[in-house]
Design a protein around this motif. Sequence first.
Motif, PDB file in Angstrom:
ATOM      1  N   GLU A  30       0.004  48.192 -16.846  1.00 42.12           N
ATOM      2  CA  GLU A  30      -0.118  47.819 -18.112  1.00 42.12           C
ATOM      3  C   GLU A  30      -1.316  48.498 -18.845  1.00 42.12           C
ATOM      4  O   GLU A  30      -2.654  48.480 -19.341  1.00 42.12           O
ATOM      5  N   TRP A  31      -0.245  50.038 -18.677  1.00 42.06           N
ATOM      6  CA  TRP A  31      -1.339  50.507 -19.106  1.00 42.06           C
ATOM      7  C   TRP A  31      -1.406  51.210 -20.305  1.00 42.06           C
ATOM      8  O   TRP A  31       0.276  51.576 -20.475  1.00 42.06           O
ATOM      9  N   SER A  32      -1.800  51.509 -21.502  1.00 45.40           N
ATOM     10  CA  SER A  32      -1.384  52.489 -22.572  1.00 45.40           C
ATOM     11  C   SER A  32      -1.232  54.037 -21.951  1.00 45.40           C
ATOM     12  O   SER A  32      -1.328  54.232 -21.466  1.00 45.40           O
ATOM     13  N   GLU A  33       0.015  54.281 -23.582  1.00 43.73           N
ATOM     14  CA  GLU A  33      -0.341  55.784 -23.327  1.00 43.73           C
ATOM     15  C   GLU A  33      -1.648  56.450 -22.607  1.00 43.73           C
ATOM     16  O   GLU A  33      -1.531  57.602 -22.027  1.00 43.73           O
ATOM     17  N   ALA A  34      -2.480  56.195 -23.371  1.00 50.48           N
ATOM     18  CA  ALA A  34      -4.107  56.655 -23.533  1.00 50.48           C
ATOM     19  C   ALA A  34      -4.452  56.151 -22.163  1.00 50.48           C
ATOM     20  O   ALA A  34      -5.276  57.564 -21.960  1.00 50.48           O
TER      21      ALA A  34
END
Length: 107
Positions: A30-34
């Motif tokens: 559940e990580w974004s690219e950022a």
Amino acid sequence: MAGSDEGGQSGAAGVPMSPAQSRGARGLLEWSEADLAGKVGLDAQFVRDFEGGHRDPPSGQVEALRSALMAAGAIFTEGDAAGVRLDPQGGGGEGTRADALTTENDR
């Protein structure tokens, strides 16, 4: 889509992380690219370009992304069914193997 930086590929047994594996691992965590980019000191656009297949980055940068994902619990599978899953223990993956260290991933 592995780049090269010092005459070799990174990752387990010389197999680099694919863009699809990176996207899958981020989704599981559940990580974004950022979020991923921030873990290794890169720009989110770098992750976006790599995962979209628009960039052939140096293998050390891909290894840095892979190591950050593994430290959070992602386990990469290779072979006919290359993929990614989460470690039921929740992290502490193998990290970067000594024979895969380069000046780019020596962090």
